[in-house]
Design a protein around this motif. Structure first.
Motif, PDB file in Angstrom:
ATOM      1  N   UNK A  72     136.040  36.135  60.681  1.00 44.51           N
ATOM      2  CA  UNK A  72     134.896  37.026  60.452  1.00 44.51           C
ATOM      3  C   UNK A  72     133.578  36.267  60.639  1.00 44.51           C
ATOM      4  N   UNK A  73     133.557  35.435  61.628  1.00 44.58           N
ATOM      5  CA  UNK A  73     132.344  34.688  61.963  1.00 44.58           C
ATOM      6  C   UNK A  73     132.151  33.406  61.187  1.00 44.58           C
ATOM      7  N   UNK A  74     132.947  33.186  60.165  1.00 42.62           N
ATOM      8  CA  UNK A  74     132.787  31.982  59.339  1.00 42.62           C
ATOM      9  C   UNK A  74     133.715  30.878  59.825  1.00 42.62           C
ATOM     10  N   UNK A  75     133.144  29.706  60.011  1.00 36.70           N
ATOM     11  CA  UNK A  75     133.965  28.550  60.397  1.00 36.70           C
ATOM     12  C   UNK A  75     134.733  28.072  59.166  1.00 36.70           C
ATOM     13  N   UNK A  76     136.039  27.854  59.336  1.00 37.77           N
ATOM     14  CA  UNK A  76     136.870  27.419  58.219  1.00 37.77           C
ATOM     15  C   UNK A  76     137.389  26.013  58.502  1.00 37.77           C
ATOM     16  N   UNK A  77     136.633  24.999  58.096  1.00 32.55           N
ATOM     17  CA  UNK A  77     136.997  23.617  58.442  1.00 32.55           C
ATOM     18  C   UNK A  77     138.376  23.242  57.912  1.00 32.55           C
ATOM     19  N   UNK A  78     138.707  23.755  56.736  1.00 26.20           N
ATOM     20  CA  UNK A  78     139.973  23.317  56.144  1.00 26.20           C
ATOM     21  C   UNK A  78     141.182  23.910  56.860  1.00 26.20           C
ATOM     22  N   UNK A  79     140.967  24.983  57.606  1.00 20.88           N
ATOM     23  CA  UNK A  79     142.087  25.553  58.364  1.00 20.88           C
ATOM     24  C   UNK A  79     142.040  25.107  59.831  1.00 20.88           C
ATOM     25  N   UNK A  98     138.973  38.267  63.659  1.00 23.94           N
ATOM     26  CA  UNK A  98     138.332  39.231  62.762  1.00 23.94           C
ATOM     27  C   UNK A  98     139.407  39.981  62.007  1.00 23.94           C
ATOM     28  N   UNK A  99     139.251  40.028  60.692  1.00 25.32           N
ATOM     29  CA  UNK A  99     140.280  40.648  59.851  1.00 25.32           C
ATOM     30  C   UNK A  99     140.109  42.161  59.852  1.00 25.32           C
ATOM     31  N   UNK A 100     141.207  42.866  59.635  1.00 28.67           N
ATOM     32  CA  UNK A 100     141.064  44.317  59.482  1.00 28.67           C
ATOM     33  C   UNK A 100     140.326  44.591  58.171  1.00 28.67           C
ATOM     34  N   UNK A 101     139.309  45.434  58.205  1.00 26.63           N
ATOM     35  CA  UNK A 101     138.557  45.682  56.984  1.00 26.63           C
ATOM     36  C   UNK A 101     138.383  47.171  56.775  1.00 26.63           C
ATOM     37  N   UNK A 102     138.185  47.566  55.507  1.00 28.90           N
ATOM     38  CA  UNK A 102     138.053  48.978  55.173  1.00 28.90           C
ATOM     39  C   UNK A 102     136.772  49.547  55.771  1.00 28.90           C
ATOM     40  N   UNK A 103     135.692  48.762  55.690  1.00 30.63           N
ATOM     41  CA  UNK A 103     134.441  49.224  56.290  1.00 30.63           C
ATOM     42  C   UNK A 103     134.052  48.286  57.423  1.00 30.63           C
ATOM     43  N   UNK A 104     133.427  48.845  58.475  1.00 30.75           N
ATOM     44  CA  UNK A 104     133.010  48.006  59.606  1.00 30.75           C
ATOM     45  C   UNK A 104     132.048  46.916  59.136  1.00 30.75           C
ATOM     46  N   UNK A 108     142.618  42.492  64.875  1.00 32.92           N
ATOM     47  CA  UNK A 108     143.716  43.436  64.729  1.00 32.92           C
ATOM     48  C   UNK A 108     143.416  44.692  65.525  1.00 32.92           C
ATOM     49  N   UNK A 109     144.416  45.227  66.226  1.00 33.07           N
ATOM     50  CA  UNK A 109     144.162  46.446  66.989  1.00 33.07           C
ATOM     51  C   UNK A 109     143.609  47.531  66.073  1.00 33.07           C
ATOM     52  N   UNK A 110     142.611  48.209  66.524  1.00 35.98           N
ATOM     53  CA  UNK A 110     142.060  49.316  65.746  1.00 35.98           C
ATOM     54  C   UNK A 110     140.971  48.911  64.761  1.00 35.98           C
TER      55      UNK A 110
END
Lengths: 443, 481, 255
Positions: free
Chosen positions: A99-106, A179-185, A211-213
């Motif tokens: 979601x745009x955030x860099x995750x150094x630990x992953x 980008x994760x599937x989220x309830x709101x855009x 995720x598709x959709x």
């Protein structure tokens, strides 16, 4: 939501965003953010009357309310979730962004090769250290590119990559944006700054998946500096959710005898705009831009490239290919600018399109803007469909029509893939392309 | 700089040959534009009420429109209230033949190298000469009349053939089409009207020479050409203008209509005053030219050689509505010194199996800016449509610009479009090769440039092609290095 | 006819010719051979007046005139003809038009009456037989879309029409198959008289089987290091240029 309401909601978001900055709001970069927001509010979203946006209606984007992306919780599961969507590039090091955030630990930061430095952007900004003079933060650039201004206003997440002088980085760096599937855009404004010093060599693979959709908006800015005699391979695979919005601006400057190659593979997004602005700033610099776009369904893909020959003796080659199916719409604008001083420029550009469905549309604008006289510039554009004779030839050899069409359109597209100089990546992309084309011919 | 370059520099220094002002008393309407001025123009021309209403409608549209700024040209803002919208050479009755024409006017043409009498006798060309805004001479009318062909001034057509004018006027370029077309529709003073009836092949090239004279007068011609079913006509338009201190606005409208199996060929050689070396003076040429292939198998072909004007804004276009109709655009645009040209075409494919060809040759010298802007649009129903576009630019000197902006818009999967463009410098090795065979640099440049433009020149009627080649030589003298 | 004395020339600041001495008399054919980069084409270019070459020292007398002072077009009118190694294409300009313009420019220079189209065509068609060219070539643009062999034949056709005093053939044999080579050589031989002269620049001895030179000069590093008769060319063919490279320091022989 009207355009005005949309602009207003970004202004409100900015006010909320400012409050989270804790003491950083006095930094020089934050002053720039404020300027950028003012600029964005003043210019507003581009309309069809803007020559650069003449074929892309932004109403679906401006009509959607996006919340600001929130920092995801880092978990191994998140990594495997993202990896499931990603291309498998065996020898690559992965930098994971969610979601745009860099995750150094992953990310694979433990085994970085010598000469390569990766830094989390928030950390860089805390030191107020992002190069303010870079192309993407330039006032003129922001005035002409509202989405870049918007990105700058919200710039916090992302990464800086530095390759030291003379470093030869053999392992490709895989920047995976999931980008994760989220309830709101939601909207993310990732910023990637790549600085490659003199004589260095490296490859970056920027990939966007979702995720598709899933409905989200990635407003990406990439700032690349290619140093003297450096060679940079920049591959972008845009495979977003087909319901997503993706607006990207990539600014590259190439110093003396440097070589910047941008390879673009466009598959995803409901509404896509991929802009590349390359400035050949030192003599003997070379720029390659190759791309292929294969929208399906009702996808809209807009590609906007500018090759700016600012000094003499530079060369540029560009080849973009499109395969348009279903009710898709493709747009290509390729602008070659040759400045007055840029004598002995050799610039070539071509855009070829296959229209496979009667409801697909293509608009193409190859442009030459030349102010020097001792130059060689050519551009060409074609639009056509698959050659019936070739189709029939394959059919007469027992290959069914769908398969024959797939083979021929694959051959058309793979021309771009074969130009990517990373063998491991080529295979992965080839496989992905083939599956994509197979889907479209089955219909 | 090389010796060649110096020679050429000397040669380019050549001043505009056709600059002079004819001393004729003009009947000029005061400067400025309003409904009253339009009523006055209409009244002076004894126009019927419907014509005045048409003009006023256009004027009201124009008031709401904005001047376009997307073209790649720069010029100071135009004060539309500082222009006089009507000027006619003073005379009581129209001349019956050339002998009645004001001798001073005839002398003007003489200086321009277009002796009307000679043309009439030798070239077999019917000439409808426009001096400022009103036709002063029309020849060969009788011969054309026998075939049922109408070739007359626009004013005359409004009075004599109102049914035809009403039927076709604005059917290709509506009043509100664009800023300049709206302005023209409101204030146009004269122009040519051609009507070729069913099945008739016009046996001669129809020609009209436009001039601009009279200080501070804008020129707003209106041309309408209709080719009925199976008809054919070739029309030539050529221009040179006297030297001016002030920039002059020129906003013409040309409408062509080709019905079933008809063909219209429209050729232009444009050599208006381009301004001096610093770009001072010179004509602003903002023209709307459009043809409609309304019928099946119809064909419209535009050929233009543009060497003049300080600013050119011009896109002769074809609407390919009838199935199997054909549109063509052949263009040579030369810019030198401070000239700016933004020119090209639009090919709108609507009918099935419609075909279009675009060949554009741009030559930039001095400090000029030369832009090709062309649109090819394939509509959804245009099955089997085809377009081929070729745009080549040649650069002479390192202070000029050559720009190519094609717009290719396709809505039909069975269409095939090809566009190619190149930009290059005039070849030093080509010049040397010619030199080595004994040909001087000046002749070599002429030869190479004419070769570069050949594909366009061969589309021009013979006598025009010769004139065009000469013009090119004059326009480019001394620009190669 | 031609006397080159201590000619030095450079291109883009690099010295290429470093003291060429050569005398050509009417009726003679001289071959200039040498390895790639030895300055053969530079010599041809300097004689024809190509702007990119800068003469730094020496002089060239052609029929008593200082050749280096003449503009390229004037040299051509004076009878110096260069058959180009890479003849350029001139799109849109037909061969006929080009040749006629050239021939008339030369005639005008000598105060002769210009040819009209009719006489010109008759002359050209006659000359075309010499190089076995089809008349359809006349209507095609100069060298555009020509094969390598056609381009070279076209050069010889131009030579035949312009009838020069001194012909310089720059690598006319390069890229030709044996049939085309024979045609080109045959044309050159037929045009050769006791009044005119030719300088044949070549890398290979092959061409000299067909055009027999009176003198052969070996050019190495911008100087003529050895001169002789046609046997020298055969010797070179057998022993290669390394053989002469060893003797390049020795004093060049004056012919």
């Amino acid at each position: 939501m009207t355009k005005e309401q949309s602009i207003h909601s970004y202004q409100e978001q900015f006010a909320a965003f400012e409050k989270t900055l804790n003491g950083e709001s006095g930094s020089s970069f934050h002053a720039l953010r404020r300027e950028a927001l003012l600029q964005f509010a003043e210019t507003g979203f581009p309309t069809l009357r803007n020559e650069d946006w003449r074929y892309t209606n932004l109403n679906p984007l401006t009509g959607t309310a996006f919340a600001m992306a929130i920092q995801p919780a880092e978990s191994a599961m998140l990594r495997s979730q993202a990896k499931a969507h990603a291309l498998r590039i065996p020898d690559a090091l992965t930098l994971l962004f969610v979601d745009g955030h860099f995750l150094p630990r992953l990310s694979d930061l433990g085994s970085l090769p010598e000469g390569l430095e990766v830094r989390d952007l928030p950390a860089v900004l805390r030191e107020d250290a992002l190069p303010v003079g870079s192309a993407a933060t330039d006032a003129t650039v922001m005035r002409n590119n509202p989405f870049t201004a918007l990105n700058t206003a919200f710039t916090r997440q992302g990464v800086t990559l530095s390759v030291r002088r003379n470093a030869l980085i053999e392992q490709p760096l895989h920047l995976l944006f999931f980008s994760t599937p989220a309830a709101t855009p939601f909207v993310a404004h990732p910023r990637v700054v790549i600085d490659v010093e003199a004589n260095a060599q490296c490859s970056f693979v920027e990939q966007y998946v979702g995720d598709p959709g899933a409905v989200y908006f990635n407003n990406v800015v990439t700032d690349v500096h290619v140093g003297e005699n450096a060679v940079v391979q920049h591959i972008k695979i845009q495979d977003e959710s087909t319901a997503a919005f993706h607006v990207a601006a990539n600014y590259a400057t190439v110093a003396r005898s440097g070589h910047y190659a941008n390879h673009y593979i466009g598959l995803g997004g409901a509404l896509l705009r991929n802009a590349i602005h390359a400035v050949l700033a030192g003599e003997g610099a070379h720029c390659t831009m190759n791309g292929v776009y294969i929208p399906g369904g009702v996808q809209h893909m807009d590609h906007f490239t500018v090759t700016d020959h600012a000094v003499p003796n530079c060369t540029s080659h560009e080849l973009y290919k499109g395969i348009l199916t279903d009710e898709t719409r493709g747009v290509f604008t390729g602008k070659i600018i040759v400045r007055q001083d840029a004598q002995k420029t050799d610039a070539r550009q071509a855009n070829n399109n296959l229209l496979l469905s009667e409801n697909a549309q293509i608009d193409t604008r190859p442009q030459l803007e030349i102010y020097a006289d001792d130059v060689k510039c050519t551009h060409g554009a074609t639009v056509g469909r698959i050659n019936d004779d070739q189709l029939f030839y394959l059919e007469s050899r027992g290959i069914d029509r769908a398969q024959a069409g797939n083979i021929l359109s694959y051959a058309f597209a793979s021309d771009i893939v074969t130009r990517i100089p990373l063998a491991s990546l080529r295979e992965a992309i080839d496989d992905r392309l083939y599956r994509r084309l197979e889907e479209s011919w089955k219909k | 700089m090389s010796t060649d370059a110096q020679d050429l520099e000397k040669l380019t220094g050549q001043e505009y040959k056709y600059g002079f002002v004819t001393d004729i008393e003009s009947d000029t309407v005061p400067k400025g534009l309003s409904e009253d001025v339009i009523r006055m123009i209409s009244a002076k021309k004894n126009e019927p009420e419907w014509m005045l209403e048409w003009r006023l409608k256009a004027y009201r549209m124009w008031l709401k429109m904005e001047e376009p700024h997307w073209a790649h040209v720069e010029y100071p803002a135009i004060d539309y209230q500082d222009i006089s919208y009507y000027s006619a050479p003073k005379r009581k009755d129209g001349p019956k033949n050339l002998d009645e024409v004001d001798p001073e006017l005839l002398a003007t043409y003489e200086k321009l190298g277009i002796p009307l009498k000679e043309q009439e006798l030798l070239a077999g060309v019917a000439v409808d000469a426009v001096f400022d805004s009103v036709s002063v001479a029309t020849t060969f009318k009788g011969k054309l009349k026998d075939l049922g062909i109408i070739f007359c001034s626009f004013s005359e057509a409004v009075l004599e053939h109102p049914e035809l004018v009403q039927r076709f006027l604005g059917s290709v370029v509506p009043q509100g089409d664009n800023f300049y077309a709206a302005l023209n529709s409101a204030v146009f003073t004269d122009g040519s009207f051609v009507y070729v009836p069913k099945g008739v092949r016009c046996p001669m090239e129809l020609s009209t020479y436009f001039r601009i004279n009279s200080l501070g007068t804008g020129q707003f011609e209106r041309t309408l050409i209709v080719a009925e079913e199976g008809a054919y006509v070739s029309y030539l338009e050529g221009c040179t203008a006297p030297m001016r201190d002030e920039n002059q606005l020129h906003a013409a409208v040309v409408e062509l209509i080709a019905l079933d199996n008809a063909e219209i060929k429209y050729s232009t050689v444009q050599n208006w005053y381009p301004g001096d070396k610093e770009g001072k003076g010179g004509i602003y040429n903002f023209v709307t030219k459009r043809g409609k292939c309304a019928g099946v198998n119809s064909k419209i072909s535009w050929t233009q050689v543009e060497t003049g004007s300080s600013i050119t804004w011009k896109y002769p276009s074809c609407i390919l509505q009838g199935d199997n109709s054909v549109g063509e655009f052949y263009s040579v645009a030369v810019t030198n010194n401070r000239q700016q040209a933004d020119t090209g075409t639009k090919m709108i494919h609507i009918g099935k199996n419609t075909r279009s060809t675009i060949v554009s040759k741009g030559i930039s010298a001095g400090r000029s800016q030369n832009t090709y802007r062309g649109q090819v649009k394939i509509m959804k129903g245009a099955d089997g449509a085809r377009n081929y576009s070729q745009c080549d630019s040649m650069l002479m000197g390192d202070r000029c610009g050559a720009h190519t902006f094609p717009y290719i818009e396709n809505r039909n999967s069975t269409a095939q479009l090809e566009h190619e463009a190149t930009t290059s410098k005039i070849g030093e090795d080509q010049i040397f090769y010619c030199n080595q065979r004994g040909i001087s640099t000046e002749d070599a440049v002429n030869m190479i440039v004419n070769g570069f433009c050949k594909e366009v020149f061969r589309e021009l009627p013979m006598e025009f092609a010769v004139e065009a080649q000469k013009l090119l030589g004059i326009s480019l003298e001394g620009s190669v290095g | 006819m031609l006397e080159i004395r201590n000619l030095h020339a450079r291109v883009e600041g690099k010295d290429i010719l470093q003291g060429i001495n050569l005398t050509v008399r009417p009726g003679e054919i001289h071959a200039i051979m040498g390895p790639n980069g030895s300055g053969k084409s530079t010599l041809a270019g300097v004689l024809a007046g190509r702007e990119m070459y800068e003469v730094t020292e020496g002089e060239v007398l052609y029929r008593g005139k200082n050749l280096l002072e003449l503009e390229p077009a004037a040299r051509a009118c004076e009878g110096v003809f260069l058959a180009f190694q890479y003849p350029v294409e001139i799109p849109g300009v037909s061969n006929t038009y080009f040749l006629k313009a050239a021939l008339n420019a030369v005639r005008k220079y000598h105060g002769e009456e210009e040819y009209d189209s009719f006489d010109f065509l008759a002359l050209v068609k006659e000359k075309m037989k010499l190089v076995e060219m089809d008349p359809s070539f006349l209507n095609r643009p100069v060298n555009e879309g020509f094969s390598g062999g056609e381009k070279k034949r076209n050069e010889i056709l131009q030579m035949a029409v312009l009838n020069p005093m001194l012909s310089i053939l720059d690598e006319t044999d390069s890229g030709l198959d044996i049939d085309a080579l024979r045609i080109v050589a045959n044309g050159v031989n037929k045009l050769h008289t006791s009044d005119n002269a030719a300088v044949v620049v070549t890398h290979y001895q092959r061409l000299l089987d067909y055009i027999v030179p009176d003198f052969v000069h070996v050019l190495v590093n911008g100087r003529i290091v050895k001169s002789g008769d046609k046997d020298l060319a055969l010797h070179l063919e057998d022993h290669g240029y390394d053989w002469v490279k060893d003797i390049q320091e020795s004093v060049p022989e004056r012919v």
